[in-house]
Design a protein around this motif. Structure first.
Motif: not given
Length: 211
Positions: A98-118
């Motif tokens: 993928i051309p631009v990746v600043t951080s990588t993810l693993r299964d079970g990680d959480t990504v925030g968007v404001g007060d919400c979590a994915l």
């Protein structure tokens, strides 16, 4: 929806989901906006950077998550990241392609968007690093962004590889259908949305046909 057409918007109590079709492969891109903070996250900067930047608007963009390494899902990623300064996230197993990746993810990680979590759910098969993103709405049904791992009518393309199909079918069954209720609404990388309850009766058919 058609490429370049108006976005389809769903308002949840805490999160707004805007779905746009972009590019010649009719990819879905999803802009998630926290209704409390205004922070925004984009799932799959697939194509048509100008269209995506217009969708993002003056509120700006904090994060882009790429669901997997296939180019039709990140064709506009570099342009969007350059224009917005957003961080770019993808699973570690697909990140090198993928051309631009600043951080990588693993299964079970959480990504925030404001007060919400994915929640990040790793689904191996379509690619080694394919992921889904799960938003558990405190006020209603879960919402699931499945990339190219789950569609209405079946799992994603395993390119004729029986081992890849078996892995993808197992992960989709155990990590999605076995964990989440029927009213879970899911949003694929192409085409129409559906619910797990609509698709659940057909799991046996998918397994038996092998694609």
């Amino acid at each position: 929806m058609t490429p370049g057409g108006p976005a389809d918007v769903r308002e949840l109590p805490a999160l707004t989901i805007a779905k746009a079709s972009v590019g010649r492969m009719d990819n879905n891109a999803y802009l998630l906006t926290c209704r409390t903070t205004g922070e925004q996250l984009l799932i799959d900067a697939a194509a048509d950077a100008r269209r995506l930047l217009d969708l993002i608007g003056p509120a700006g963009l904090t994060t882009v998550v790429t669901t997997h390494r296939h180019r039709d899902h990140h064709g506009a990623l570099s342009q969007v990241v350059t224009a917005t300064g957003a961080r770019s996230l993808a699973h570690a197993d697909d990140a090198p392609e993928i051309p631009v990746v600043t951080s990588t993810l693993r299964d079970g990680d959480t990504v925030g968007v404001g007060d919400c979590a994915l929640e990040v759910i790793h689904l191996v098969g379509h690619t080694p690093g394919s992921i889904a993103l799960l938003y558990r709405d405190p006020a209603g049904a879960p919402h699931l962004f499945t990339g190219d791992s789950l569609f209405p009518g079946g799992v994603g393309n395993s390119f004729g590889d029986p081992a890849a199909f078996a892995s993808m079918f197992r992960d989709v069954t155990t990590k999605l259908f076995d964990r989440l209720p029927d009213d879970t609404w899911f949003y694929p990388g192409h085409g129409k949305d559906s619910t797990l309850g609509t698709e659940r009766p057909h799991l046996g058919e998918w397994r038996d046909r092998g694609w």
